[in-house]
Motif scaffolding. Structure first.
Motif, PDB file in Angstrom:
ATOM      1  N   VAL A  11       0.865  -1.184   0.000  1.00 14.66           N
ATOM      2  CA  VAL A  11       0.000   0.000   0.000  1.00 14.66           C
ATOM      3  C   VAL A  11       0.901   1.233   0.000  1.00 14.66           C
ATOM      4  O   VAL A  11       1.609   1.498   0.981  1.00 14.66           O
ATOM      5  CB  VAL A  11      -0.945   0.026   1.219  1.00 14.66           C
ATOM      6  CG1 VAL A  11      -1.894   1.214   1.118  1.00 14.66           C
ATOM      7  CG2 VAL A  11      -1.736  -1.267   1.326  1.00 14.66           C
ATOM      8  N   ASP A  12       0.899   1.937  -1.109  1.00 19.60           N
ATOM      9  CA  ASP A  12       1.732   3.130  -1.282  1.00 19.60           C
ATOM     10  C   ASP A  12       0.950   4.340  -0.780  1.00 19.60           C
ATOM     11  O   ASP A  12       0.036   4.826  -1.446  1.00 19.60           O
ATOM     12  CB  ASP A  12       2.083   3.273  -2.766  1.00 19.60           C
ATOM     13  CG  ASP A  12       3.007   4.444  -3.046  1.00 19.60           C
ATOM     14  OD1 ASP A  12       3.271   5.238  -2.117  1.00 19.60           O
ATOM     15  OD2 ASP A  12       3.455   4.590  -4.200  1.00 19.60           O
ATOM     16  N   CYS A  13       1.319   4.805   0.405  1.00 18.04           N
ATOM     17  CA  CYS A  13       0.642   5.957   1.020  1.00 18.04           C
ATOM     18  C   CYS A  13       1.491   7.217   0.970  1.00 18.04           C
ATOM     19  O   CYS A  13       1.199   8.189   1.671  1.00 18.04           O
ATOM     20  CB  CYS A  13       0.300   5.653   2.480  1.00 18.04           C
ATOM     21  SG  CYS A  13      -0.761   4.231   2.705  1.00 18.04           S
TER      22      CYS A  13
ATOM     23  N   HIS B   8       3.401   9.045  -4.640  1.00 21.51           N
ATOM     24  CA  HIS B   8       3.203   7.610  -4.849  1.00 21.51           C
ATOM     25  C   HIS B   8       4.349   7.006  -5.672  1.00 21.51           C
ATOM     26  O   HIS B   8       4.149   6.494  -6.780  1.00 21.51           O
ATOM     27  CB  HIS B   8       1.858   7.348  -5.529  1.00 21.51           C
ATOM     28  CG  HIS B   8       0.671   7.676  -4.665  1.00 21.51           C
ATOM     29  ND1 HIS B   8       0.516   7.155  -3.390  1.00 21.51           N
ATOM     30  CD2 HIS B   8      -0.414   8.453  -4.883  1.00 21.51           C
ATOM     31  CE1 HIS B   8      -0.610   7.607  -2.863  1.00 21.51           C
ATOM     32  NE2 HIS B   8      -1.189   8.401  -3.737  1.00 21.51           N
TER      33      HIS B   8
ATOM     34  N   LEU C 253      -1.312  -0.922  -4.220  1.00 25.48           N
ATOM     35  CA  LEU C 253      -2.449  -0.015  -4.063  1.00 25.48           C
ATOM     36  C   LEU C 253      -1.944   1.372  -3.691  1.00 25.48           C
ATOM     37  O   LEU C 253      -0.868   1.505  -3.113  1.00 25.48           O
ATOM     38  CB  LEU C 253      -3.376  -0.512  -2.952  1.00 25.48           C
ATOM     39  CG  LEU C 253      -3.934  -1.938  -3.065  1.00 25.48           C
ATOM     40  CD1 LEU C 253      -4.741  -2.273  -1.814  1.00 25.48           C
ATOM     41  CD2 LEU C 253      -4.786  -2.086  -4.310  1.00 25.48           C
ATOM     42  N   THR C 254      -2.720   2.401  -4.015  1.00 27.97           N
ATOM     43  CA  THR C 254      -2.395   3.755  -3.562  1.00 27.97           C
ATOM     44  C   THR C 254      -3.457   4.216  -2.580  1.00 27.97           C
ATOM     45  O   THR C 254      -4.626   3.855  -2.678  1.00 27.97           O
ATOM     46  CB  THR C 254      -2.320   4.743  -4.744  1.00 27.97           C
ATOM     47  OG1 THR C 254      -3.562   4.740  -5.446  1.00 27.97           O
ATOM     48  CG2 THR C 254      -1.186   4.373  -5.686  1.00 27.97           C
ATOM     49  N   SER C 255      -3.011   5.017  -1.619  1.00 26.66           N
ATOM     50  CA  SER C 255      -3.920   5.476  -0.571  1.00 26.66           C
ATOM     51  C   SER C 255      -3.343   6.723   0.079  1.00 26.66           C
ATOM     52  O   SER C 255      -2.158   7.038  -0.083  1.00 26.66           O
ATOM     53  CB  SER C 255      -4.106   4.363   0.473  1.00 26.66           C
ATOM     54  OG  SER C 255      -4.887   4.811   1.566  1.00 26.66           O
TER      55      SER C 255
ATOM     56  N   ALA D 156      -4.959   3.981   5.002  1.00 24.20           N
ATOM     57  CA  ALA D 156      -4.100   2.852   4.627  1.00 24.20           C
ATOM     58  C   ALA D 156      -4.748   1.501   4.896  1.00 24.20           C
ATOM     59  O   ALA D 156      -4.839   0.640   4.010  1.00 24.20           O
ATOM     60  CB  ALA D 156      -2.761   2.946   5.361  1.00 24.20           C
TER      61      ALA D 156
ATOM     62  N   THR E 123      -8.061   0.924   2.866  1.00 26.83           N
ATOM     63  CA  THR E 123      -7.757   0.607   1.473  1.00 26.83           C
ATOM     64  C   THR E 123      -7.307  -0.836   1.332  1.00 26.83           C
ATOM     65  O   THR E 123      -7.728  -1.549   0.413  1.00 26.83           O
ATOM     66  CB  THR E 123      -6.665   1.562   0.940  1.00 26.83           C
ATOM     67  OG1 THR E 123      -7.131   2.908   1.013  1.00 26.83           O
ATOM     68  CG2 THR E 123      -6.297   1.226  -0.497  1.00 26.83           C
ATOM     69  N   ALA E 124      -6.427  -1.270   2.254  1.00 26.91           N
ATOM     70  CA  ALA E 124      -5.935  -2.643   2.211  1.00 26.91           C
ATOM     71  C   ALA E 124      -7.073  -3.639   2.409  1.00 26.91           C
ATOM     72  O   ALA E 124      -7.204  -4.612   1.661  1.00 26.91           O
ATOM     73  CB  ALA E 124      -4.856  -2.846   3.275  1.00 26.91           C
TER      74      ALA E 124
ATOM     75  N   VAL F 175       1.211  -7.166   4.565  1.00 26.33           N
ATOM     76  CA  VAL F 175       0.834  -5.915   3.921  1.00 26.33           C
ATOM     77  C   VAL F 175       1.925  -4.914   4.274  1.00 26.33           C
ATOM     78  O   VAL F 175       2.088  -4.532   5.438  1.00 26.33           O
ATOM     79  CB  VAL F 175      -0.537  -5.396   4.401  1.00 26.33           C
ATOM     80  CG1 VAL F 175      -0.850  -4.059   3.736  1.00 26.33           C
ATOM     81  CG2 VAL F 175      -1.638  -6.414   4.114  1.00 26.33           C
TER      82      VAL F 175
ATOM     83  N   THR G 115       3.451  -1.235   4.029  1.00 19.87           N
ATOM     84  CA  THR G 115       2.908   0.109   3.847  1.00 19.87           C
ATOM     85  C   THR G 115       4.027   1.135   3.781  1.00 19.87           C
ATOM     86  O   THR G 115       4.879   1.188   4.676  1.00 19.87           O
ATOM     87  CB  THR G 115       1.962   0.464   5.014  1.00 19.87           C
ATOM     88  OG1 THR G 115       0.986  -0.564   5.153  1.00 19.87           O
ATOM     89  CG2 THR G 115       1.262   1.778   4.768  1.00 19.87           C
TER      90      THR G 115
END
Length: 256
Positions: free
Chosen positions: A43-45, A50, A88-90, A95, A98-99, A113, A115
């Motif tokens: 998860v790319d926060c 990003h 994923l982007t968030s 975070a 979204t996951a 996961v 992050t």
């Protein structure tokens, strides 16, 4: 239907930018997913740039233009039947939501996961996201400003946890990144002693300073930092990424 296991939420974070958190997130995700056979979600926060999402897009375009890399990707899939892990982007505050929106739809049971959060705690939701992780690993470098900022960062999170034991965060550990052998070891020893005095946990693995950490996919098929491939064996050797992954597996309880 068998109930899916709960994945571990892990963040590599620091309030100082430029310590390698995004690069290390990619390296660990790719090593765990493609080499270790762990099911990984990223998860790319790191809003708004990003960077991991951008590297995935660059990786795809690079492979599309190179038949040798296409063959390498096909061979990798045929050998393990492992598709590329999802990125994923968030925003930081969303975070976990979204996951879980992705995890709930997926038929796959995930192990990790990972992050990637912004390099500043001033961004909205960063502290809230951090304390809602299961584990936090903080890369630090020999730069004095980075060290001071990193210690303040970890101490602030620890103070927050001490005032609320309902947060999921189980463990925080610092680890040395970009260690330059030419730099005096006195600084390293001095900060190690400070960590011990402040009861700040550190990892045993030390990552060296090396140009390969900036190296993505090359047209000759050699790879280090990539979201589609694990590091090539020749470049992995001496990088200590394999040692770091082994140590994290033990801490996370993924050694079965």
């Amino acid at each position: 239907m068998e109930k899916k296991k709960e994945p571990l939420f892990v963040a590599l974070s620091n309030q100082k930018g430029g310590v390698g958190k995004s690069t290390l997130t990619i390296l660990l995700a790719s090593y765990f997913h493609y080499r270790k056979g762990r099911n990984v979600l990223v998860v790319d926060c790191d809003y708004p740039q990003h960077s991991i999402r951008d590297i995935r897009e660059w990786d795809i375009k690079t492979v599309e233009k190179n038949e040798k890399l296409q063959g390498k990707l096909l061979e990798q899939f045929e050998g393990s039947e492992r598709k590329a892990y999802t990125v994923l982007t968030s925003t930081p505050e969303d975070a976990k939501q979204t996951a879980y929106e992705f995890l709930d739809r997926s038929e796959t049971s995930y192990d990790l996961v990972l992050t990637d959060l912004p390099g500043t705690v001033n961004a909205a939701g960063v502290f809230r996201s951090l304390v809602n992780m299961d584990y936090l690993f903080v890369p630090v470098t020999q730069n004095r400003m980075v060290m001071q900022s990193s210690m303040n960062f970890v101490l602030a999170i620890r103070e927050l946890l001490s005032r609320n034991d309902s947060f999921p965060l189980k463990d925080i550990r610092l680890f040395w990144n970009c260690m330059d052998r030419r730099v005096s070891k006195e600084l390293y020893r001095a900060y190690t002693e400070i960590f011990r005095h402040l009861k700040l946990k550190t990892l045993e693995t030390v990552l060296p300073k090396a140009e390969r950490f900036n190296r993505g996919i090359c047209t000759d098929g050699q790879v280090f930092r990539s979201t589609l491939f694990p590091p090539s064996p020749s470049l992995l050797k001496g990088s200590h990424i394999d040692l770091l992954a082994d140590e994290l597996e033990t801490i996370l309880g993924l050694t079965d």
